[in-house]
Design an enzyme around this catalytic site. Structure first.
Site, PDB file in Angstrom:
ATOM      1  N   ILE A 117      24.382  29.985  41.163  1.00  0.00           N
ATOM      2  CA  ILE A 117      23.121  30.599  40.798  1.00  0.00           C
ATOM      3  C   ILE A 117      22.136  29.538  40.321  1.00  0.00           C
ATOM      4  O   ILE A 117      21.100  29.845  39.760  1.00  0.00           O
ATOM      5  CB  ILE A 117      23.358  31.674  39.704  1.00  0.00           C
ATOM      6  CG1 ILE A 117      24.236  31.132  38.576  1.00  0.00           C
ATOM      7  CG2 ILE A 117      24.007  32.908  40.305  1.00  0.00           C
ATOM      8  CD1 ILE A 117      24.638  32.140  37.526  1.00  0.00           C
ATOM      9  N   HIS A 119      25.637  35.500  45.032  1.00  0.00           N
ATOM     10  CA  HIS A 119      25.535  36.089  43.694  1.00  0.00           C
ATOM     11  C   HIS A 119      24.119  35.992  43.153  1.00  0.00           C
ATOM     12  O   HIS A 119      23.906  35.931  41.947  1.00  0.00           O
ATOM     13  CB  HIS A 119      26.529  35.411  42.749  1.00  0.00           C
ATOM     14  CG  HIS A 119      27.957  35.659  43.138  1.00  0.00           C
ATOM     15  ND1 HIS A 119      29.020  34.941  42.657  1.00  0.00           N
ATOM     16  CD2 HIS A 119      28.501  36.573  43.988  1.00  0.00           C
ATOM     17  CE1 HIS A 119      30.148  35.388  43.189  1.00  0.00           C
ATOM     18  NE2 HIS A 119      29.864  36.369  44.015  1.00  0.00           N
ATOM     19  N   CYS A 178      10.251  43.087  29.150  1.00  0.00           N
ATOM     20  CA  CYS A 178       9.298  43.172  30.253  1.00  0.00           C
ATOM     21  C   CYS A 178       7.858  43.214  29.724  1.00  0.00           C
ATOM     22  O   CYS A 178       7.494  44.098  28.951  1.00  0.00           O
ATOM     23  CB  CYS A 178       9.615  44.426  31.065  1.00  0.00           C
ATOM     24  SG  CYS A 178       8.378  44.802  32.302  1.00  0.00           S
ATOM     25  N   GLY A 221      34.744  23.685  46.249  1.00  0.00           N
ATOM     26  CA  GLY A 221      34.473  23.830  44.817  1.00  0.00           C
ATOM     27  C   GLY A 221      34.446  25.250  44.305  1.00  0.00           C
ATOM     28  O   GLY A 221      33.612  25.586  43.463  1.00  0.00           O
ATOM     29  N   THR A 222      35.359  26.061  44.783  1.00  0.00           N
ATOM     30  CA  THR A 222      35.452  27.421  44.253  1.00  0.00           C
ATOM     31  C   THR A 222      36.916  27.785  44.054  1.00  0.00           C
ATOM     32  O   THR A 222      37.780  27.328  44.814  1.00  0.00           O
ATOM     33  CB  THR A 222      34.777  28.453  45.187  1.00  0.00           C
ATOM     34  OG1 THR A 222      35.089  29.778  44.734  1.00  0.00           O
ATOM     35  CG2 THR A 222      35.213  28.309  46.634  1.00  0.00           C
TER      36      THR A 222
HETATM   37  P1  OAD Z   1      35.214  28.795  39.357  1.00  0.00           P
HETATM   38  O1  OAD Z   1      34.959  28.160  38.049  1.00  0.00           O
HETATM   39  O2  OAD Z   1      36.047  30.019  39.396  1.00  0.00           O
HETATM   40  O3  OAD Z   1      35.897  27.749  40.340  1.00  0.00           O
HETATM   41  C1  OAD Z   1      35.390  26.460  40.483  1.00  0.00           C
HETATM   42  C2  OAD Z   1      36.487  25.614  41.110  1.00  0.00           C
HETATM   43  O4  OAD Z   1      35.933  24.351  41.419  1.00  0.00           O
HETATM   44  C3  OAD Z   1      37.676  25.397  40.179  1.00  0.00           C
HETATM   45  O5  OAD Z   1      38.858  25.726  40.868  1.00  0.00           O
HETATM   46  C4  OAD Z   1      37.625  23.910  39.843  1.00  0.00           C
HETATM   47  O6  OAD Z   1      38.906  23.317  39.824  1.00  0.00           O
HETATM   48  C5  OAD Z   1      36.834  23.347  40.999  1.00  0.00           C
HETATM   49  N1  OAD Z   1      36.012  22.182  40.608  1.00  0.00           N
HETATM   50  C6  OAD Z   1      35.315  21.993  39.490  1.00  0.00           C
HETATM   51  N2  OAD Z   1      34.650  20.827  39.546  1.00  0.00           N
HETATM   52  C7  OAD Z   1      34.960  20.261  40.743  1.00  0.00           C
HETATM   53  C8  OAD Z   1      34.600  19.058  41.396  1.00  0.00           C
HETATM   54  N3  OAD Z   1      33.768  18.166  40.850  1.00  0.00           N
HETATM   55  N4  OAD Z   1      35.109  18.838  42.620  1.00  0.00           N
HETATM   56  C9  OAD Z   1      35.954  19.713  43.196  1.00  0.00           C
HETATM   57  N5  OAD Z   1      36.311  20.866  42.639  1.00  0.00           N
HETATM   58  C10 OAD Z   1      35.818  21.152  41.424  1.00  0.00           C
HETATM   59  O7  OAD Z   1      33.796  29.025  40.017  1.00  0.00           O
HETATM   60  P2  OAD Z   1      33.463  29.946  41.288  1.00  0.00           P
HETATM   61  O8  OAD Z   1      34.602  30.014  42.204  1.00  0.00           O
HETATM   62  O9  OAD Z   1      32.171  29.456  41.810  1.00  0.00           O
HETATM   63  O10 OAD Z   1      29.869  34.836  39.111  1.00  0.00           O
HETATM   64  O11 OAD Z   1      33.273  31.346  40.591  1.00  0.00           O
HETATM   65  C11 OAD Z   1      32.882  32.475  41.354  1.00  0.00           C
HETATM   66  C12 OAD Z   1      32.030  33.405  40.529  1.00  0.00           C
HETATM   67  O12 OAD Z   1      32.737  33.753  39.335  1.00  0.00           O
HETATM   68  C13 OAD Z   1      30.748  32.796  40.026  1.00  0.00           C
HETATM   69  O13 OAD Z   1      29.720  32.887  40.979  1.00  0.00           O
HETATM   70  C14 OAD Z   1      30.439  33.559  38.786  1.00  0.00           C
HETATM   71  C15 OAD Z   1      31.815  33.732  38.234  1.00  0.00           C
HETATM   72  O14 OAD Z   1      32.020  34.875  37.491  1.00  0.00           O
HETATM   73  C16 OAD Z   1      28.726  35.222  38.522  1.00  0.00           C
HETATM   74  O15 OAD Z   1      28.118  34.524  37.767  1.00  0.00           O
HETATM   75  C17 OAD Z   1      28.248  36.577  38.871  1.00  0.00           C
END
Ligand code: OAD
Length: 448
Positions: free
Chosen positions: A199, A217, A249, A329-330
Site C-alpha cells: 500500500i 489491497h 471528513c 517478498g510475500t
Molecule cells: P508479510 O509480512 O506477510 O510477508 C512478507 C514476507 O517477505 C515475509 O515472509 C518476509 O520473510 C519476506 N521479506 C521481508 N523482507 C524481505 C527482503 N528484503 N527480501 C526478501 N524477502 C523479504 O507481508 P505480505 O505478504 O505482503 O494487508 O502481507 C500480505 C498482507 O497482509 C498485506 O498486504 C497486509 C497484511 O495484513 C493489509 O494491509 C490489508
C-alpha cells in the site's frame, strides 16, 4: 484399490488417522479421477467414514464432533476440491539458471509482490517474526494484530488504526532495487501485470505504469469518508495520521456547521467527533447530535472486497495468457492473492523469491534471501543490467543449494556484512537472513 485398515468411524484423536501410505494412495487416486468421482468412490461406495477420510486432507477428525456430520462433510468436500486444484511443482525447472532462462524466454510475466520488496527501504513488513509490524503490535499488547486492518474494528473505533498507521504510511521518494527490477521487466516488454499487495505506492514512483499495476489491497493514494463517501487525496489525511489523531471528513464537518448556522441558537451543538462512532447512517437520528464521518485510506481492510480490477484483470486477461509467475517478498498468507497460483494453468512455471521458504504453495524454484540480492543475481544471469543506487556492481552473490531440495537456493552477498550498504539493517534483514542459511532452518521457519 484402497488400503484402508480402519473401517469404523470412531476416531479418538488426530493421531488415529490414515497411515502415510494410504494417504498417498488416496491423493494419487483423487488426481487421477477428479473430485466428483473420488467423493463418490470413497464416501458412497467404499463408505470410508468422513472423519477418517478427512485425515488424508489434513482435517483433524475431532472437528467431526464439533461441526456435526453435514458440516464436516462439506468441509471435507472443499478440502478435496482444493487438493485437486492445488498447483504442483513442475519437474523441469529447478535452478537459478532455469529461473534466469525463463525470464529471458517469457514475455507475459505476472509478478506478485508483498511487503518484503520495500523492507530494504526501512518500511517494515507485517509478519517477520521480530521486525514485522504485527510483531510490534503484539509487543504493544494486541493479541490479534490483524484487527488493526479489520473494517468492523475500524468502524467501531478508528482511533487504534490512527494511533498506529504512522508507521506504514509512505514517506519515501525512493524505491528498492526490486522495484527497479520489475520496471526493467516492463522496459523489456516482459511484464504483463504486477499484482502488488503493498500500500506504499512505490511501484508508481518506480515507473511501473498504471495499465500494468493492480494494487490488490488498494493504497494510501486516496481516502474516503465512511459516511458520505467524499474522496480526497491520501496526502490530505497524512497530517492526521502522523499526529495519531482520527481524521474526520471536512465535507461532513462543513455541512454540519452550515446546518447548525441555520438552526435556532439554543439548539446549536458543536460537532464533536466521537472516537467510537463512525459510519453508521442512523447516528443522527439516534441522538440528534450530527457527527462527521471518519476518513479511511482506500486500502483494503480485512472484511472488504478487493478492488474490481483485481478480479477483472485476472480472469479476463491474465489467467489465459501469463507464461511465468514471479512471486516476490510475500508470505502469501492472505487470500485471495494466496490462491492465485492455484487458479492459473498448472503448466505455467512459478518462481518464489523471499527470505523464508513456504510450503503451502508448490513453487518450481525457490530463491531465498534478500530479494534485492536475488533480483541482482537473476538480472546478471539473464545478461541484463540492473541499475540502482543501492546496487553495487562489484559485489558478488553466493548461490547455495539446500539439502534434499534441488529447487531451493539461498542467495547471499559474498563477504559482505549484512545491512552494511543499503539500509537493510534498519528492519532486521540481517537477522532474518540468518534464518535462510541452512536446511534445518528452512524446516523451522515454514509455518504451514
Ligand atoms: P508479510 O509480512 O506477510 O510477508 C512478507 C514476507 O517477505 C515475509 O515472509 C518476509 O520473510 C519476506 N521479506 C521481508 N523482507 C524481505 C527482503 N528484503 N527480501 C526478501 N524477502 C523479504 O507481508 P505480505 O505478504 O505482503 O494487508 O502481507 C500480505 C498482507 O497482509 C498485506 O498486504 C497486509 C497484511 O495484513 C493489509 O494491509 C490489508
Amino acid at each position: 484399490m484402497l488400503l484402508l485398515t480402519k473401517s469404523t468411524g470412531f476416531i479418538e484423536g488426530e493421531d488415529d488417522g490414515l497411515d502415510p501410505k494410504e494417504v498417498k494412495q488416496l491423493r494419487a487416486r483423487l488426481l487421477r479421477i477428479g473430485p466428483e468421482q473420488f467423493i463418490h468412490e470413497t464416501l458412497t461406495v467404499a463408505k470410508i467414514p468422513p472423519p477418517l477420510l478427512g485425515t488424508a486432507f489434513g482435517i483433524n477428525p475431532l472437528f467431526a464432533q464439533q461441526l456435526g456430520e453435514d458440516m464436516f462433510v462439506r468441509v471435507l468436500g472443499s478440502a478435496i476440491v482444493r487438493t485437486y486444484y492445488k498447483r504442483r511443482k513442475l519437474p523441469g525447472y529447478n535452478t537459478i539458471d532455469d529461473a534466469a532462462e525463463l525470464l529471458k524466454k517469457c514475455s507475459n510475466i505476472m509478478v506478485i509482490t508483498g511487503a518484503g520488496i520495500s523492507t530494504s527501504l526501512g518500511i517494515p513488513d507485517f509478519r517477520s517474526k521480530e521486525t514485522g509490524f504485527y510483531s510490534k503490535l503484539r509487543d504493544m499488547g494486541f493479541s490479534e494484530p490483524e484487527e488493526v486492518f479489520d473494517i468492523y474494528s475500524f468502524d467501531e473505533d478508528p482511533s487504534t488504526f490512527y494511533e498506529l498507521a504512522a508507521d506504514i504510511i509512505p514517506d519515501l521518494k525512493r524505491y528498492s532495487p526490486t522495484h527497479a527490477f520489475i520496471r526493467l521487466l516492463q522496459n523489456k516488454g516482459r511484464l504483463q501485470t504486477n499484482y502488488t499487495q503493498n500500500i506504499d505506492n512505490l511501484e508508481e514512483l518506480a515507473g511501473i505504469t498504471k495499465d500494468r499495476l493492480i494494487q490488490c489491497h488498494g493504497s494510501f493514494a486516496t481516502a474516503t469518508c465512511r459516511k458520505c463517501k467524499y474522496k480526497v487525496k491520501g496526502t490530505d489525511i497524512f497530517p492526521d495520521i502522523r499526529a495519531k489523531r482520527v481524521s474526520y471528513c471536512k465535507r461532513c464537518i462543513h455541512r454540519i456547521k452550515r446546518q447548525e448556522s441555520l438552526e435556532p441558537k439554543s439548539k446549536k451543538r458543536k460537532p464533536t467527533p466521537s472516537r467510537s462512532r463512525t459510519s453508521s447512517d442512523d447516528d443522527d437520528e439516534d441522538d440528534n447530535i450530527p457527527q462527521p464521518g471518519v476518513m479511511k485510506p482506500d486500502i483494503t481492510f480485512f472484511g472488504e472486497q478487493l478492488p474490481d480490477d483485481f478480479f477483472t484483470r485476472f480472469t479476463d486477461q491474465d489467467v489465459n495468457t501469463v507464461d511465468l509467475v514471479l512471486v516476490i517478498g510475500t508470505s502469501l498468507k492472505v487470500a485471495p492473492v494466496s490462491d492465485m497460483p492455484n487458479y492459473l494453468p498448472h503448466h505455467v512455471p512459478h518462481i518464489f523469491v523471499s527470505r523464508e521458504p513456504i510450503q503451502h504453495v508448490d513453487f518450481d524454484i525457490q530463491l531465498l534471501g534478500n530479494c534485492d540480492d536475488v533480483v541482482v543475481e537473476l538480472a546478471r544471469r539473464a545478461g541484463w543490467s540492473l541499475k540502482h543506487e543501492m546496487v553495487d556492481d562489484n559485489v558478488k552473490m553466493n548461490v547455495d543449494g539446500v539439502e534434499e531440495a534441488e529447487h531451493i537456493w539461498v542467495v547471499k552477498k559474498e563477504g559482505k556484512v549484512s545491512g552494511s550498504s543499503n539500509g537493510e539493517g534498519q528492519n532486521g534483514a540481517g537477522a532474518a537472513r540468518a534464518d535462510v542459511s541452512g536446511s534445518r532452518n528452512i524446516e523451522r521457519t515454514a509455518e504451514r
